[in-house]
Scaffold this active site. Structure first.
Site, PDB file in Angstrom:
ATOM      1  N   ASP A 530       0.853  -1.191   0.000  1.00 44.15           N
ATOM      2  CA  ASP A 530       0.000   0.000   0.000  1.00 44.15           C
ATOM      3  C   ASP A 530       0.887   1.238   0.000  1.00 44.15           C
ATOM      4  O   ASP A 530       1.883   1.291   0.713  1.00 44.15           O
ATOM      5  CB  ASP A 530      -0.899  -0.013   1.247  1.00 44.15           C
ATOM      6  CG  ASP A 530      -1.796   1.206   1.286  1.00 44.15           C
ATOM      7  OD1 ASP A 530      -2.550   1.402   0.321  1.00 44.15           O
ATOM      8  OD2 ASP A 530      -1.725   1.973   2.268  1.00 44.15           O
ATOM      9  N   HIS A 533       4.882   4.262  -3.004  1.00 46.56           N
ATOM     10  CA  HIS A 533       5.727   5.413  -3.327  1.00 46.56           C
ATOM     11  C   HIS A 533       6.112   6.224  -2.102  1.00 46.56           C
ATOM     12  O   HIS A 533       7.068   6.964  -2.125  1.00 46.56           O
ATOM     13  CB  HIS A 533       5.022   6.321  -4.339  1.00 46.56           C
ATOM     14  CG  HIS A 533       3.574   6.521  -4.035  1.00 46.56           C
ATOM     15  ND1 HIS A 533       2.619   5.607  -4.463  1.00 46.56           N
ATOM     16  CD2 HIS A 533       2.925   7.469  -3.325  1.00 46.56           C
ATOM     17  CE1 HIS A 533       1.436   6.015  -4.024  1.00 46.56           C
ATOM     18  NE2 HIS A 533       1.591   7.121  -3.332  1.00 46.56           N
ATOM     19  N   ASP A 631      -9.740   2.667  -4.490  1.00 49.37           N
ATOM     20  CA  ASP A 631      -9.532   4.114  -4.283  1.00 49.37           C
ATOM     21  C   ASP A 631     -10.221   4.936  -5.366  1.00 49.37           C
ATOM     22  O   ASP A 631     -10.339   6.154  -5.230  1.00 49.37           O
ATOM     23  CB  ASP A 631      -8.026   4.434  -4.315  1.00 49.37           C
ATOM     24  CG  ASP A 631      -7.309   3.850  -3.110  1.00 49.37           C
ATOM     25  OD1 ASP A 631      -7.917   3.823  -2.026  1.00 49.37           O
ATOM     26  OD2 ASP A 631      -6.150   3.431  -3.251  1.00 49.37           O
TER      27      ASP A 631
END
Length: 1535
Positions: A530, A533, A631
């Protein structure tokens, strides 16, 4: 050709850092590291952390790989070290040069996923994943009923959001305890444990064939995590991160502002609790600038206490620590006074460096006035510094206000935002950036706590994300002002975790998260990273290493929003990510959606078959392509309910992993929020009547989804890995998946509905579609339709979708039974190409139809037969092959058997022959319209082009267009060979028989199969060629083998014989019947000087070129008989004691060169040395064309002499002296030569033994450029006459004399010397005497001594470089003797005994420094005033030195001298010592690597005659030159 182990080659390049390049490999592949050209010959060591067999992976443990050199030592072109890849994960490699690290990168090895009781492989491209929000699954004992929906709809992988105990916010991703199962899954009488979940996961794997993955969340934890209270050091708090204090003060001030606005205290100032317009926003700005900022004075955290600092300074002055002073205006600008930030971030806690201050002062006096002056100056400087700090803070505050207002706009005013309503303490003005677990106090009282460690450690920074930030930078670390500038989009329910750089920096956190990882890896088949980045990359790396120890084939998927493929690759490489999540919801229309399908996987339809040994190509990350992620916003709101089915279909046709999120298939008309959704998912109930909270195939698009998922898995499993996307119109996308083995296709036509069909116009006219091939069936057709149902009402307890939509689905039907198609007609596009024209009737928005398409039966059969005949080249073609009962008889013979009948001369016809050679035979090279002609008429012409097209699958290339458009090229290839008769014709007939089938397949497949046929034939033909060559070639490296093909390229037999006939009494001479006269004639191979300019007619054969090239191209390669014939044929043309320059079949020969005869003699010597029983040639008959200088040409056999007599004649004529005028002198034989130039002289100086000759109007050596420009006044003047004794001729003569001396000593050569007439008497000069004379005089007269007083130096005033060897001795222009050129290296190779090793080595070093270029040697010292390195034969100007290419040998870099230079270096380095020898071998390999690269890249597959300076391309050069290739073969032979 494919077949056998898949091997990839990674060529290492010096200083090449490839950490941003992704190399993906599969388990079972072999990876070979090879040396790129810059590294060949150098001491390279490759290191990797890929574990040795039997060892466990440790990221920090590197081992060396050992080099294999399959062909021994001669060059580094095949040297490799390898890894057998058996373990998935990310591995690093680097290499060093000596002790210096030089470059490196990563390789990522994909995991192998297995499912089912039988543990069958689940290919990555077959994955169909569905995301479930874990909290919506309800109590654990109900999970199976809910998960069954995924099973029944054909998914094979489930992604669970985290199953751990959730934090207060109830967000699926804010975890209160990473080690504890969410207690909500337990029921009163049964607690749910990890082993229960593990047992379910195992059941799903074995019984349902489904794998399970779950998230790992490393970068934050819920604010209410109990362990965080015990270990506050795990967060960014104000004790371990004091740089956050100013941001914390601002955050608290904004919280107090929230409370006051919520309580209505700012309504009077224009800010009511409900923000509704721009006026309210402007008032918020005003309040912050006027009320908040002035009160909290953030700039004070960055400022110096002026009074305190001045007092300190004054004390230093009064104590005399700094003597009183006056200000220096000349202070060092780098030593300016700067604020030193207080590490504790107290107000006015900053200081300045007094030491720098001392540098700025110098001594004057010590009176109180001076002290006061100094202090005032210091105070002023400090005030300036503080003002600058305030300006900086002001910039931060401006950004903070802008970000704050932007957030308010999104959260409360924006159409697409959450519309939070009035400001309250639950929904504050902006989300809090820090935790505050104490009683609320005033701003001032709260601030006091930040300096109390027991309190401040609980003020922790929340996590979030920063728009456009560098993902490799941690925004909470010092140096970042993200929190102060309010740039964080904050998650107020989660604390950002502070790992530090290594486990020792925060032991509890690393240990806690390691346990969390181990639990996950123990029970699940994969993980989803999750927020990858914003996870510190070294942390994720450590955790995934931990996970892979427990589960080697861990499937790792990640969401990465870095904004750049290069940054993506850093994460994929370091972490070994298997699949990156890609979102179809980013597509703004159907065209973009189709483009994403093409981008994320598969090859173009009709792609070439790649060899199993091939270079490793950079890849893009494997995709997990999701039609929707949890999302994403709801597609029904953004597009329409009708779009769910077609978009799911389009995504599912991608050749990669695909996925969806629970709720999409049920047509849930809102986003299922990971934070606020508390209802449970529906259960599966196959019965007709459904209760609330149940679904079946009547629900949403569930029925369609099952068909789509099944199809996706079938296409992946059966190798449908070629993809074509066709945008039919703005809403219709057709995606083709093609199987390259069976040539079946599946075509999915989807009509998207990005706009709601109820409110937007969709045309009823749908364009007709043409589908190439024969439609076997409609795999499925499905339409989204409305049905009567009560309107949608959000269920209180269960997640429910739109009840009034369903899918009308039909599977595996014939076209006639389709409801979507009006009619299907068949047209025939070409002779063997069916196209079915489809007219649609009901392809309404929201519909899909999928066709299974085969080739037309005749085409299918032709492909099968072709594949059957291709199996002889590669087992790859077995699948999809068919036995052949009716083919031409020739196809029953293996091609290798047909090819084995070809001679090397035949191979020249089959593989090569440039335009000029073909034209001589009445043909030409194939011309590709809108592009260019092929370089060769033979197969190499085609292979050179295909070698560029194949790796890139450049199917749009004009070459491929030409193949698809018609049979012209195909017919050209076979007919050209059939017309030649003999063994060549048999090859042509085999190709023609294969092409019969090629012409029967669809045109789009022709490039692929044409390539496969030719690659098979070509590789077989090369093997046949090498098999007929020497063991040096047969056991040689790739470089040696490819160079040796130059021998086939240059040595051929044309329609007209180029060589004069040999003696009829000579054995083993080849004959043929003349096609026109039907008379038997000799057909000896002749050697072309270069392609394309010196390949045919009178300009093909040159004495000098032939004998410089002959040792490398013919003797080293083992073509002894053909070499013998060439030696004897040229020997037959001896006249005036010379061998012709231009042969002109002997009858049109020109005897205007002084060196060809000496090269001829050198070749005879080499022949005798290399060839077993080579001395036999000396007794072979030579048919003299000119028994006397003036006789007319005689027929072969008229006057025969043994070769040794002809050799003796050449020596005798030189000692007597040669003087004659060329026959037909004048413009008819040379338009540029002046009259004196036609006078040829040569002889031997009886004192020195040196051969000499020439005059200043002719050029008798290889540097033979004659001036051609009237304008520049150089016409008729040689640029490089090199008259006198040219150094290489003296060396060649010495070699010949020494050899004849040896032979006569063994009584093999019947002459002891030569005779001269002196004073009317005949005297004998023995070879011994002649040999000694040259030996005694050579260094004395040729070496330019280091000693300026050397008595042997005739012209000391002309010396400009010492320690070199002259280029000539006794030139008519004495300064020419002293020019540095590469010719002395030739003498070093053929007569090394002439040179003192130390002097020779010094001269070679100078030559290396001054003359060595990338591929060739500069023909003149660049320090010479007439040096010019660029040859342009077309330029005619006033410049005497360059007009009309006058500088041909005055600088341009010729290749053939480099062979002699390198051979000389090799020889003398051995004499100097082992260390120098080893360094020389390295240097030689490095130089040769550039020739290897040129050879591989050249479409001529040759080495050029010359280059311009520094290796630049010269358009006037031959592209492939015989002597250039020959000398490189020689140095490799010497190595």
């Amino acid at each position: 050709m494919p077949g056998g182990k898949e091997t990839r080659l990674l060529h290492l390049g010096e200083m090449e850092k490839l950490d941003k390049t992704l190399f993906r490999l599969e388990q079972g592949f072999e990876l070979q590291f090879r040396l790129g050209p810059t590294l060949q010959g150098k001491p390279v060591t490759v290191y990797t952390n890929y574990p040795a067999p039997g060892e466990v992976f440790d990221r920090h443990k590197f081992r060396t790989l050992s080099w294999h050199n399959p062909t021994g030592k001669e060059d580094d072109s095949d040297k490799y070290c390898k890894l057998d890849l058996q373990i998935s994960g990310s591995y690093q490699y680097y290499f060093s040069l000596g002790n210096e690290k030089s470059g490196g990168g990563y390789i990522v090895v994909d995991p192998i996923l297995r499912a089912g009781a039988d543990n069958h492989v689940l290919p990555l491209d077959c994955v169909t994943l569905q995301t479930f929000l874990a909290k919506c699954l309800g109590p654990f004992h109900e999970w199976e009923d809910r998960l069954k929906v995924a099973k029944e709809t054909g998914y094979n992988m489930i992604h669970f959001t985290p199953l751990q105990k959730l934090g207060l916010s109830r967000s699926c991703y804010s975890l209160a305890d990473q080690l504890e199962v969410n207690p909500e899954f337990s029921s009163p009488n049964k607690q749910c444990t990890w082993s229960d979940i593990g047992a379910l996961v195992e059941k799903l794997k074995t019984e349902w064939n489904m794998l399970c993955i779950t998230d790992v969340v490393y970068n934050h934890t819920a604010t209410n995590s109990e362990w965080l209270r015990m270990h506050p050091e795990c967060g960014y708090n104000l004790v371990n991160s004091p740089h956050l204090k100013p941001a914390w003060v601002l955050d608290r001030a904004l919280w107090h502002l929230t409370c006051m606005v919520a309580d209505g205290k700012y309504t009077a100032k224009g800010v009511p609790p409900l923000i509704e317009n721009d006026h309210h926003l402007n008032c918020i700005r005003k309040i912050i600038w006027e009320d908040v900022y002035p009160k909290i004075k953030l700039w004070e955290f960055f400022q110096v206490d002026v009074n305190k600092a001045v007092q300190q300074f004054k004390t230093l002055l009064t104590q005399g620590k700094v003597r009183v002073c006056k200000m220096s205006t000349k202070s060092d600008p780098n030593q300016h006074l700067q604020v030193v930030q207080d590490p504790d971030y107290r107000r006015f806690g900053c200081t300045v460096d007094m030491n720098i201050l001392k540098l700025q002062l110098y001594i004057v006096s010590n009176g109180p006035a001076a002290i006061e002056e100094c202090c005032n100056w210091f105070r002023k400087r400090l005030e300036e510094l503080n003002a600058e700090q305030q300006r900086q803070t002001h910039h931060h505050q401006e950004q903070a206000v802008n970000c704050l207002v932007g957030t308010v706009v999104y959260e409360r005013l924006a159409g697409g935002g959450p519309k939070l309503g009035p400001i309250t303490r639950k929904y504050p003005l902006v989300t809090r950036y820090f935790t505050y677990p104490f009683k609320e106090l005033t701003v001032e009282e709260e601030e006091a706590m930040i300096h109390q460690p027991d309190k401040a450690c609980y003020f922790m920074a929340h996590n979030g994300w920063v728009m456009g930030d560098d993902p490799l930078r941690n925004f909470a670390e010092p140096g970042s002002n993200v929190y102060l500038r309010r740039e964080l989009i904050c998650w107020g329910d989660s604390v950002k975790l502070r790992y530090g750089n290594k486990p020792e920096d925060c032991p509890y956190l690393w240990a806690h998260m390691k346990k969390y990882t181990e639990i996950t890896a123990k029970y699940f088949h994969g993980v989803r990273l999750d927020n990858c980045h914003s996870t510190p990359i070294h942390v994720a790396e450590y955790m995934l290493d931990t996970a892979r120890k427990l589960r080697a084939n861990l499937y790792v998927v990640a969401e990465l929003f870095t904004g750049s493929e290069e940054l993506d690759n850093i994460f994929v490489n370091r972490l070994g990510i298997t699949s990156l999540i890609r979102e179809a919801m980013t597509a703004y229309n159907s065209h973009e959606e189709g483009r994403l399908v093409y981008r994320f996987g598969g090859e173009p339809v009709g792609s070439f078959v790649q060899p199993h040994l091939r270079p490793l190509m950079p890849a893009i990350a494997h995709a997990l392509f999701m039609d929707i992620t949890h999302d994403n916003e709801c597609p029904i709101q953004h597009r329409s309910a009708y779009d769910a089915l077609p978009s799911a279909m389009i995504v599912s046709m991608a050749c990669c992993a695909t996925g969806s999120t629970k709720g999409y298939d049920e047509l849930v008309p809102h986003q299922i929020s990971v934070v606020s959704e508390e209802r449970f998912y529906a259960k599966w109930n196959p019965a007709a009547h459904l209760a609330s909270g149940e679904v079946n195939f009547q629900t949403g698009i569930l029925a369609g989804r099952l068909a789509i998922n099944r199809l996706h898995q079938e296409l992946g499993a059966k190798g449908f890995n070629q993809v074509y996307v066709d945008q039919v119109d703005e809403d219709i996308v057709a995606v083709t998946r093609h199987c390259p083995n069976t040539h079946q296709s599946v075509v999915a036509v989807s009509r998207t509905a990005f706009r709601d069909p109820k409110t937007s116009f969709y045309s009823k006219e749908v364009p007709e579609m043409c589908i190439p091939g024969k439609i076997e069936e409609v795999v499925l057709e499905a339409r989204t339709i409305e049905r009567s149902a009560s309107p949608y009402k959000k269920d209180e307890r269960f997640v429910n979708g739109l009840p009034n939509f369903t899918v009308e689905l039909r599977e595996h039907i014939q076209i006639k039974d389709s409801k979507i198609i009006k009619q299907a007609g068949t047209t025939i596009k070409g002779p063997n190409e069916f196209v079915q024209e489809i007219e649609f009737e009901k392809l309404t928005p929201g519909s899909v139809i999928v066709f299974r398409v085969s080739l037309d039966p005749k085409a299918q059969e032709a492909v099968g037969v072709l594949r059957n005949h291709l199996i002889q080249f590669s087992p790859h073609f077995k699948s999809g092959s068919l036995p052949d009962d009716h083919s031409a008889p020739i196809l029953n013979t293996l091609f290798s058997s047909i090819a084995s009948k070809l001679t090397l001369a035949d191979l020249n016809q089959v593989l090569y022959r440039c335009e000029a050679e073909e034209q001589e035979d009445g043909g030409g090279c194939y011309n590709i319209p809108n592009w260019s002609s092929l370089k060769y008429a033979g197969l190499q012409g085609l292979m050179s082009v295909m070698a560029d097209i194949r790796p890139k699958n450049d199917l749009g290339h004009p070459f491929c267009d030409n193949l698809r458009s018609g049979d012209w090229m195909i017919d050209y290839v076979s007919n050209r060979l059939i017309s030649r008769a003999g063994a060549c014709a048999e090859v042509g007939k085999w190709l023609k028989a294969m092409f019969v089938y090629l012409k029967r397949i669809p045109r789009y497949l022709i490039p692929c199969y044409f390539d496969a046929i030719l690659v098979g034939a070509y590789t077989t033909l090369l093997d046949v060629g090498w098999h007929q060559m020497s063991s040096f070639v047969q056991n040689g490296s790739t470089f040696v083998k490819h160079l040796s093909l130059g021998s086939i390229q240059m040595c051929g037999i044309g329609r007209y014989s180029c060589l004069p006939d040999l003696s009829p009494s000579l054995h083993d001479v080849p004959y043929r019947l003349n096609e026109i006269t039907n008379v038997k004639e000799q057909c000896c191979v002749s050697l072309a000087a270069g392609l394309p300019h010196f390949s045919s007619g009178i300009f093909r054969c040159w004495g000098r070129d032939t004998f410089i090239a002959l040792r490398g191209l013919m003797l080293v390669t083992g073509r002894y008989l053909e070499a013998r014939n060439i030696i004897l044929a040229f020997g037959g043309t001896l006249r005036h004691g010379l061998i012709p320059n231009l042969l002109g079949q002997g009858t049109h020969a020109r005897y205007n060169c002084r060196d060809a005869v000496w090269w001829w003699l050198q070749c005879i010597q080499d022949y005798c040395t290399i060839m077993p029983n080579g001395l036999d040639i000396l007794r072979c008959p030579v048919s003299r064309m000119y028994p006397t200088d003036d006789s007319s040409p005689q027929r072969a056999g008229t006057v025969d002499q043994p070769l040794y007599e002809v050799i003796q004649e050449a020596m005798q004529r030189h000692i007597e002296g040669i003087h004659f005028r060329e026959r037909n002198a004048g413009p008819q034989i040379d338009q540029n030569m002046r009259d004196e130039g036609f006078n040829v002289t040569a002889g031997v100086d009886h004192e020195t033994g040196f051969v000499f000759g020439g005059n200043r109007f002719n050029c008798g050596t290889w540097m033979d450029k004659m001036g051609e420009s009237d304008r520049a006044r150089n016409k008729g003047i040689p640029a490089t006459p090199r008259d006198g004794s040219a150094v290489e001729i003296v060396g060649l003569c010495k070699s010949a004399v020494r050899w004849l001396l040896e032979l006569s000593g063994k009584n093999v050569f019947p002459f002891r010397g030569v005779t001269v007439k002196r004073h009317g008497r005949e005297e004998t000069i023995t070879y011994d005497e002649w040999n000694r004379k040259i030996q005694e005089h050579f260094e004395r007269l040729f070496f330019v001594s280091e000693n300026p007083e050397d008595p042997n130096e005739k012209h000391p005033n002309l010396v400009h470089k010492r320690g070199i060897y002259k280029d000539s001795y006794g030139a008519s222009s004495p300064w020419c003797d002293y020019q540095l050129r590469p010719n002395f290296t030739i003498a070093m190779v053929v007569a090394p005994e002439l040179f003192t090793p130390e002097r020779a080595w010094k001269a070679l070093q100078i030559a290396e420094e001054k003359l060595l270029g990338p591929l060739g040697m500069k023909t003149l010292d660049p320090d010479d005033m007439v040096y010019c390195g660029v040859y342009d034969n077309a330029l005619d100007n006033d410049n005497y030195n360059v007009a009309r290419g006058f500088n041909y040998h005055q600088g341009p870099e010729w290749l053939w001298p480099i062979g002699y230079f390198l051979r000389a270096k090799l020889y003398f380095s051995k004499l100097i010592g082992p260390e120098i020898y080893a360094k020389t071998v390295v240097m030689i390999k490095n130089v040769l690597s550039r020739h290897y690269v040129h050879l591989e890249r050249s479409s001529w597959k040759g080495l050029p005659e010359l280059t311009n300076e520094n290796g630049q391309y010269c358009p006037f050069s031959c592209e492939s030159q015989a002597w250039s290739i020959g000398v490189i073969l020689e140095i490799l032979y010497d190595l």
